[in-house]
Design an enzyme around this catalytic site. Structure first.
Site, short mmCIF file in Angstrom:
data_model
loop_
_atom_site.label_atom_id
_atom_site.label_comp_id
_atom_site.label_asym_id
_atom_site.label_seq_id
_atom_site.Cartn_x
_atom_site.Cartn_y
_atom_site.Cartn_z
N LYS A 83 5.80 10.50 -7.86
CA LYS A 83 4.90 10.00 -8.91
C LYS A 83 4.83 11.04 -10.01
O LYS A 83 4.55 12.22 -9.74
CB LYS A 83 3.52 9.79 -8.30
CG LYS A 83 2.77 8.60 -8.80
CD LYS A 83 1.52 8.44 -7.93
CE LYS A 83 0.61 7.39 -8.46
NZ LYS A 83 -0.69 7.41 -7.76
C1 E4P Z 1 -2.85 4.79 -7.75
O1 E4P Z 1 -1.67 4.96 -7.89
C2 E4P Z 1 -3.86 5.35 -8.67
O2 E4P Z 1 -3.80 6.73 -8.67
C3 E4P Z 1 -5.22 4.85 -8.32
O3 E4P Z 1 -5.14 3.44 -8.13
C4 E4P Z 1 -6.28 5.21 -9.33
O4 E4P Z 1 -7.46 4.54 -9.01
P1 E4P Z 1 -8.90 4.96 -9.61
O5 E4P Z 1 -8.92 4.63 -11.06
O6 E4P Z 1 -9.87 4.14 -8.82
O7 E4P Z 1 -9.03 6.43 -9.35
#
Ligand code: E4P
Length: 217
Positions: A83
């Site tokens: 990522k």
């Molecule tokens: C996933 O890849 C993201 O990092 C995550 O869904 C972020 O979610 P949040 O906005 O609830 O922290």
């Protein structure tokens, strides 16, 4: 539509993995911090539990270090998706990792223009954050609609991974728009099972069933 679990908690992942619905896992630095465990060990353990893509996020901000981190994370297991943030260095890292056959999930996407660049950089996944846009009074699902349309117009292979999901309705909306993946916090996944009419209906069936005195077994 694929369902990923948005968690770095091994126990949560084990619990939900047994449901058979989990096609992959996403983590981020905040989720790793919340788990209290080492990123390398946590990702390695998740990869033994889950066959599908497991996203592990780099934490450097410059291209060279990001690339080195990405290669290290990718070496943990064949199903790791590295990522990277949607920055100039992140997209450069995406090009470089995709070029050597590594799956890349480009994260922190908030505009369709950013998503277009990620697809052109060879990302396997783009992660638009719908909940964080909604929190600002913007239309998170409007962004998903735009990205799905743009990717379809140009036959990009990049999968739209709807992130920052806050409700079961987000999941339904993402499915209606043709998004390829949603990543769900465990509590949202659990909420998908639930409806008061299901619970009430089941209770009524069981009351009637008891009155028959029968047993299926
Ligand atoms: C996933 O890849 C993201 O990092 C995550 O869904 C972020 O979610 P949040 O906005 O609830 O922290």
């Amino acid at each position: 539509m694929k369902i990923f679990l948005d968690s770095a908690d091994i126990n949560e992942i084990k619990t939900h993995q047994s449901s058979g619905f989990i096609d992959g896992v996403t983590t981020n630095p905040s989720l790793i911090a919340k788990s209290g465990h080492s990123i390398l060990e946590t990702i390695a353990e998740i990869c033994t539990l889950i066959d599908g893509p497991v996203s592990a996020e780099v934490t450097a901000s410059d291209f060279e270090t990001m690339l080195t981190e990405g290669k290290k994370l990718a070496a943990i297991a064949p199903n790791v998706a590295v990522k990277v943030p949607l920055t100039e260095a992140g997209l450069k890292t995406c090009w470089a990792l995709a070029d050597i056959g590594t799956k890349v999930n480009v994260t922190l996407c908030f505009t369709a223009g950013q998503a277009l660049l990620a697809a052109k950089a060879g990302a396997s996944f783009i992660s638009p954050f719908v909940g964080r846009l909604d929190d600002l009074g913007k239309n998170g699902m409007g962004l998903i609609d735009d990205i799905v349309t743009i990717y379809s117009n140009f036959d990009f292979d990049t999968e739209v991974l709807v992130a920052s999901v806050r409700s079961a309705q987000h999941v339904v909306d993402a499915a209606l728009l043709g998004a390829h993946v949603v990543t769900l916090p465990p509590k949202i996944l659990s909420s998908l099972y639930k409806h008061p009419l299901t619970d009430g209906g089941l209770d009524a069936f069981m009351v009637d069933w008891k009155q028959t005195g029968q047993s299926i077994l």
